[in-house]
Design an enzyme around this catalytic site. Structure first.
Site, short mmCIF file in Angstrom:
data_model
loop_
_atom_site.label_atom_id
_atom_site.label_comp_id
_atom_site.label_asym_id
_atom_site.label_seq_id
_atom_site.Cartn_x
_atom_site.Cartn_y
_atom_site.Cartn_z
N PRO A 11 0.79 -1.23 0.00
CG PRO A 11 -0.21 -1.17 2.10
CD PRO A 11 0.48 -2.09 1.14
CG ASN A 12 -0.35 4.34 1.20
OD1 ASN A 12 -1.30 4.85 0.61
ND2 ASN A 12 -0.46 3.84 2.41
NE ARG A 19 2.17 12.97 1.33
CZ ARG A 19 1.65 11.99 2.06
NH1 ARG A 19 0.86 11.09 1.53
NH2 ARG A 19 1.91 11.89 3.34
CG ASN A 76 8.41 -2.18 0.30
OD1 ASN A 76 7.83 -2.27 1.39
ND2 ASN A 76 9.04 -1.07 -0.07
CB ALA A 79 1.60 0.12 6.36
CG HIS A 102 11.01 -2.65 4.61
ND1 HIS A 102 9.66 -2.57 4.39
CD2 HIS A 102 11.23 -3.82 5.25
CE1 HIS A 102 9.08 -3.64 4.88
NE2 HIS A 102 10.00 -4.42 5.40
NE ARG A 109 10.22 5.65 8.67
CZ ARG A 109 9.27 5.51 7.74
NH1 ARG A 109 9.36 4.53 6.84
NH2 ARG A 109 8.25 6.33 7.70
O1 CA2 Z 1 10.51 1.75 3.80
C1 CA2 Z 1 9.67 1.09 3.19
O2 CA2 Z 1 9.84 0.64 2.07
C2 CA2 Z 1 8.30 0.84 3.83
O3 CA2 Z 1 7.89 -0.47 3.50
C3 CA2 Z 1 7.36 1.86 3.22
C4 CA2 Z 1 5.97 1.84 3.84
C5 CA2 Z 1 6.04 1.92 5.36
O4 CA2 Z 1 4.74 1.77 5.91
C6 CA2 Z 1 6.96 0.84 5.93
O5 CA2 Z 1 7.01 1.00 7.32
C7 CA2 Z 1 8.35 0.97 5.34
C8 CA2 Z 1 5.13 3.04 3.36
C9 CA2 Z 1 5.07 3.22 1.90
C10 CA2 Z 1 4.40 4.52 1.61
O6 CA2 Z 1 5.15 5.17 0.61
C11 CA2 Z 1 4.91 6.50 0.37
C12 CA2 Z 1 5.75 7.09 -0.52
C13 CA2 Z 1 5.59 8.42 -0.83
C14 CA2 Z 1 4.57 9.14 -0.25
C15 CA2 Z 1 3.73 8.54 0.63
C16 CA2 Z 1 3.88 7.20 0.93
#
Ligand code: CA2
Length: 151
Positions: A11-12, A19, A76, A79, A102, A109
């Site tokens: 997700p995301n 961002r 990956n 979340a 990741h 973090r």
């Molecule tokens: O560090 C990573 O790759 C994560 O898997 C990224 C996830 C986070 O929840 C993990 O804890 C670590 C979040 C991905 C969201 O990516 C975004 C990128 C740009 C803007 C907003 C979100």
């Protein structure tokens, strides 16, 4: 027969590059796909690259990788890493090696990111290398399975 590696994004991650550049850099998911294609190509591997914001779709993709006899999965899970027992169980249920990736260093973090449900069932995990971690994971998988490298 062609050997295929699946790269699955949770997700995301479709928002990469839009961002939070301090945490995730400025590259987009399309850039990540390009980098993965180059790494897979170096090892003469085919690539399936996916992203989903839905837990069940990621479970389905893990099952698909098994059904298609993929040589490995780079995952990956975003979340869902910290929350999904369903994804953990799917990984445990298939005999396809999973390399957890990741972009950020999850251990540097918030405490809730220090827990990964993926790590105990993954073959290997890496974090904190930015998007280069995906290529490193493909290189690592290729070494594990003894894939032939193009020079
Ligand atoms: O560090 C990573 O790759 C994560 O898997 C990224 C996830 C986070 O929840 C993990 O804890 C670590 C979040 C991905 C969201 O990516 C975004 C990128 C740009 C803007 C907003 C979100």
């Amino acid at each position: 027969m062609a050997k295929t590696v699946y790269v699955l994004n949770g997700p995301n991650l479709n928002l990469l590059g839009t961002r939070e550049p301090k945490t995730y850099g400025t590259a987009t998911l399309a850039d990540v796909e390009k980098l993965c294609r180059a790494a897979a190509n170096r090892h003469q591997l085919e690539l399936e690259f996916r992203q989903s914001n839905h837990e069940g779709a990621i479970v389905d993709a893990i099952h698909e990788a098994r059904a298609k006899t993929a040589v490995g999965i780079i995952l990956n899970a975003g979340a869902y890493t910290h929350a999904s027992v369903a994804i953990r169980d799917a990984i445990a249920a298939v005999d396809v090696p999973v390399i957890e990736v990741h972009i950020s260093n999850i251990f540097a973090r918030e405490p809730f990111r220090h827990v990964s449900h993926v790590a105990p069932v993954a073959k290997a995990s890496l974090c904190g290398f930015g998007i280069d971690g995906y290529a490193l994971a493909i290189d690592g998988l290729a070494a594990l399975i003894g894939a032939r490298r193009k020079d």
